[in-house]
Structure formats: structure tokens, C-alpha cells
Design a protein around this motif. Sequence first.
Motif, mmCIF file in Angstrom:
data_model
loop_
_atom_site.group_PDB
_atom_site.id
_atom_site.type_symbol
_atom_site.label_atom_id
_atom_site.label_comp_id
_atom_site.label_asym_id
_atom_site.label_seq_id
_atom_site.Cartn_x
_atom_site.Cartn_y
_atom_site.Cartn_z
ATOM 1 N N UNK A 27 -3.343 -14.679 -5.492
ATOM 2 C CA UNK A 27 -3.323 -13.195 -6.644
ATOM 3 C C UNK A 27 -2.442 -11.738 -5.840
ATOM 4 N N UNK A 28 -3.966 -12.180 -5.759
ATOM 5 C CA UNK A 28 -3.573 -10.403 -4.769
ATOM 6 C C UNK A 28 -2.235 -10.265 -4.126
ATOM 7 N N UNK A 29 -1.830 -11.270 -2.948
ATOM 8 C CA UNK A 29 -0.343 -10.513 -2.674
ATOM 9 C C UNK A 29 0.356 -10.107 -4.068
ATOM 10 N N UNK A 30 0.491 -11.196 -4.383
ATOM 11 C CA UNK A 30 1.189 -11.353 -6.431
ATOM 12 C C UNK A 30 1.026 -9.935 -6.213
ATOM 13 N N UNK A 31 0.079 -9.624 -7.019
ATOM 14 C CA UNK A 31 0.161 -7.853 -7.413
ATOM 15 C C UNK A 31 0.586 -7.027 -6.397
ATOM 16 N N UNK A 32 0.386 -7.467 -5.563
ATOM 17 C CA UNK A 32 0.369 -5.872 -4.310
ATOM 18 C C UNK A 32 2.467 -6.099 -3.944
ATOM 19 N N UNK A 33 2.287 -7.304 -4.459
ATOM 20 C CA UNK A 33 4.208 -6.982 -4.112
ATOM 21 C C UNK A 33 4.891 -7.033 -5.184
ATOM 22 N N UNK A 34 4.515 -6.936 -6.943
ATOM 23 C CA UNK A 34 4.827 -5.966 -7.891
ATOM 24 C C UNK A 34 4.814 -4.234 -7.652
ATOM 25 N N UNK A 35 3.441 -4.326 -7.039
ATOM 26 C CA UNK A 35 3.461 -3.030 -7.115
ATOM 27 C C UNK A 35 4.199 -1.979 -6.433
ATOM 28 N N UNK A 36 5.044 -2.784 -5.077
ATOM 29 C CA UNK A 36 5.501 -1.887 -4.321
ATOM 30 C C UNK A 36 6.693 -2.306 -3.977
ATOM 31 N N UNK A 37 6.895 -2.602 -5.396
ATOM 32 C CA UNK A 37 8.799 -2.587 -5.946
ATOM 33 C C UNK A 37 9.345 -1.385 -6.185
ATOM 34 N N UNK A 38 8.630 -0.652 -6.836
ATOM 35 C CA UNK A 38 9.131 1.493 -6.724
ATOM 36 C C UNK A 38 9.403 1.592 -5.117
ATOM 37 N N UNK A 39 8.654 2.058 -4.070
ATOM 38 C CA UNK A 39 8.826 1.666 -2.603
ATOM 39 C C UNK A 39 10.557 1.813 -1.969
ATOM 40 N N UNK A 40 11.268 1.310 -2.941
ATOM 41 C CA UNK A 40 12.488 0.675 -2.949
ATOM 42 C C UNK A 40 13.298 2.037 -3.487
ATOM 43 N N UNK A 42 13.780 6.059 -2.744
ATOM 44 C CA UNK A 42 14.280 6.751 -1.820
ATOM 45 C C UNK A 42 12.894 8.102 -1.348
ATOM 46 N N UNK A 43 11.856 7.617 -2.034
ATOM 47 C CA UNK A 43 10.306 9.315 -2.413
ATOM 48 C C UNK A 43 9.806 9.061 -1.190
ATOM 49 N N UNK A 44 9.456 10.053 -0.388
ATOM 50 C CA UNK A 44 8.127 9.825 0.372
ATOM 51 C C UNK A 44 6.631 9.468 -0.594
ATOM 52 N N UNK A 45 7.172 10.365 -1.694
ATOM 53 C CA UNK A 45 5.463 11.254 -2.519
ATOM 54 C C UNK A 45 5.205 9.957 -3.167
ATOM 55 N N UNK A 46 6.713 8.984 -4.000
ATOM 56 C CA UNK A 46 6.014 7.648 -4.224
ATOM 57 C C UNK A 46 5.678 6.442 -2.896
ATOM 58 N N UNK A 47 5.870 6.126 -1.713
ATOM 59 C CA UNK A 47 5.705 5.995 -1.220
ATOM 60 C C UNK A 47 4.155 5.807 -0.728
ATOM 61 N N UNK A 48 4.216 7.422 -0.729
ATOM 62 C CA UNK A 48 2.330 7.610 -0.610
ATOM 63 C C UNK A 48 1.603 7.127 -1.037
ATOM 64 N N UNK A 49 1.822 7.290 -2.908
ATOM 65 C CA UNK A 49 0.828 7.777 -4.531
ATOM 66 C C UNK A 49 1.143 5.604 -3.920
ATOM 67 N N UNK A 50 1.948 4.737 -3.802
ATOM 68 C CA UNK A 50 1.899 2.985 -3.640
ATOM 69 C C UNK A 50 0.476 2.879 -2.396
ATOM 70 N N UNK A 171 3.575 4.857 9.870
ATOM 71 C CA UNK A 171 3.501 4.182 8.033
ATOM 72 C C UNK A 171 2.144 5.103 7.763
ATOM 73 N N UNK A 172 1.179 4.561 8.792
ATOM 74 C CA UNK A 172 -0.413 5.092 8.748
ATOM 75 C C UNK A 172 -0.822 6.224 8.576
ATOM 76 N N UNK A 173 0.490 7.269 8.711
ATOM 77 C CA UNK A 173 0.573 8.772 8.291
ATOM 78 C C UNK A 173 0.415 8.983 6.784
ATOM 79 N N UNK A 174 0.768 8.541 6.158
ATOM 80 C CA UNK A 174 0.557 8.685 4.456
ATOM 81 C C UNK A 174 -0.263 8.138 4.091
ATOM 82 N N UNK A 175 -1.466 7.755 4.239
ATOM 83 C CA UNK A 175 -2.951 7.851 3.654
ATOM 84 C C UNK A 175 -3.685 7.042 5.071
#
Length: 304
Positions: A27-40, A42-50, A171-175
Motif C-alpha cells: 500500500x505504501x509503495x502504491x501511494x508513493x508511486x502515485x504521489x511521485x507521478x508529477x516528478x515527470x 521537469x521543475x526542481x521546485x516540484x521535485x523538491x516538494x514531492x 538527489x539527497x540535496x533536495x531535503x
Amino acid sequence: MKQKMTWLIKQLKGLITVTIIALVLTLGVIILTLVNIPRLIPLQSIKKSIGKFSNEIGSLIVASLKITIKAIHKPKWEFEIPQNLGTSNWYIGMSNHLSWGDIFILLFAGHRQVPLLKFFMKDELKWIPILYLVHKTLNMPFVNRHSKEQIKKNPSLRTKDYENTIKSCKRFLRSPSTIFSYAEGTRFSKDKHEKQHSPYKNLLIPKVGGMATALSAMPNINTLIDYSLIYKSNKRSAWDFLTGRMRHVKVIVKKYDIPERLKNKNYSTDEQYREDFKIWIETIWAEKDRKSTRLNSSHLVISY
């Protein structure tokens, strides 16, 4: 009769535990996958928030698993953790490696004390779908480390390993994150200990390349945290963990300020840095081994 009934209850608890863990992770991985779809996008602000939101989901998954184990097995956990850690900083973490269940104990010990642990995973594990999705959504890097023999035959492999690790760690620099590695690179066993001719009584020889490279990529890391895992039980299998035979565990966490001379270096090309970092980690490892030996004599057994 009583002994057989106790055995049956343990098996039942094991089946319940593995079922709940599987459901929570799926269940956790399914939720994470759906949440991360907007990472497609190409905006760093979106990737950082996600990335930040994904870490929160990861922490909720850990909390759910922790509650599950506590409810079913009533474990006797002793976590000794410094008070001056926090979830808003970046860390490098390491530990000894004794069992399949270590990853759960480490996640439970660090939960809400430090940022979510991000484990280095072996490259060959990326073919397991759930681990691949964890890699993508929580930025847990796959690394393909080559042996000394392979690098000796083909020195360019050292540069390739370095560049791949640097790319993953950026990638770890984001948060805030805790970049985590099992320093020994494998689970402890008597056979491995003897084959290595390890100078440590309770530990294998630490491998420092991954941690040193991660530090090269993360100039904002100032602290290393070392976890020492000590189990009372001699049982070590995955089923032993799931049935509660490994319920007595002590985790001692120590923090170390990273010397300035070990920051902003290139592990791939700087031979002196490689040697200095190795000596520093081996000093910590020797102290850890002495502490483990003292606890051993107090009847907390480091199992083989």
C-alpha cells in the motif's frame, strides 16, 4: 503439549506479521508511486516538494511497521540515541550487519530522531519491482561496487563507480536525509570473519568507499552517526525475526563530527583522502568493537 502450542502460536504470529508487513509495504509503495507521478514535470521546485512529502509517507510506513511489531511481539528494544540529533539536518549513517531484520530495527531506532534512512542497495536488487519503486520514489540509490581485483584489472571502473554514486547522492540535496550504509557490506558470520582475518573480535572489516564518495557529493554533511546492533538471541533468519525470536535488541547510536580535512574531497582521485577516511572509520570501528565486547561479557550476545 505446551511446548507444541507455544511453537504453533509463534508460527501463527509469524504469518500474521509477514502478511501485515507485505500489505503495509504494498500500500505504501502504491501511494508513493502515485504521489511521485508529477516528478515527470521537469521543475526542481516540484521535485523538491514531492521529495519532502514522500519522506513523510516513508516515515508513516515505518511508524506503521513499528506499531505492528510492538503489538504482535511485545519486543524488548533498548535504543540509546544522542539527544542533539534532529530531522532537519543531513547525516551519513553506518552500522554493523547481523541479520535480515536489521533494516527494520535501524528504521525503528532512527524514526523521528533523524531524517528517514536512505540505504545504499546492491544494483542487482533493482529487478525486484517493490525495491525499484522504493529507489525511484524515496531516492534510495542502487550502487554497483566493483571489487579491488576488478578495479586492478580495469582502473576506469573506480571512476565509473564514483560517478554513479555521486549522481545518486545529488538527489539527497533536495531535503534533509540520512545516507546509510552497512559498513561491512555483508552480514556477519564466523566463516566470513575467519576468511577476512578480521582484526576485530565481533565485526568484519569496514568498506568505506560508498560513505566517502557520498561525503564528496554532500558538502553540507557535518556528522556521521554510527549504529551498533546487539541481539540477545542466537537466532538470525528472516523467520526468526517474523516470529519474534529476535525481540531482545539493543541499539547504541553515537555521533561523530566529520573532520574538516575529510570534506570536499574526491575519493576517486585523491589517494591521501582515501587513506585518511579509511583510518578515521577504522578508529571508530575499533571503538565499536571494544564496546561490543564489553556488552558481550554482560550477557548481551552478538550472534554469529
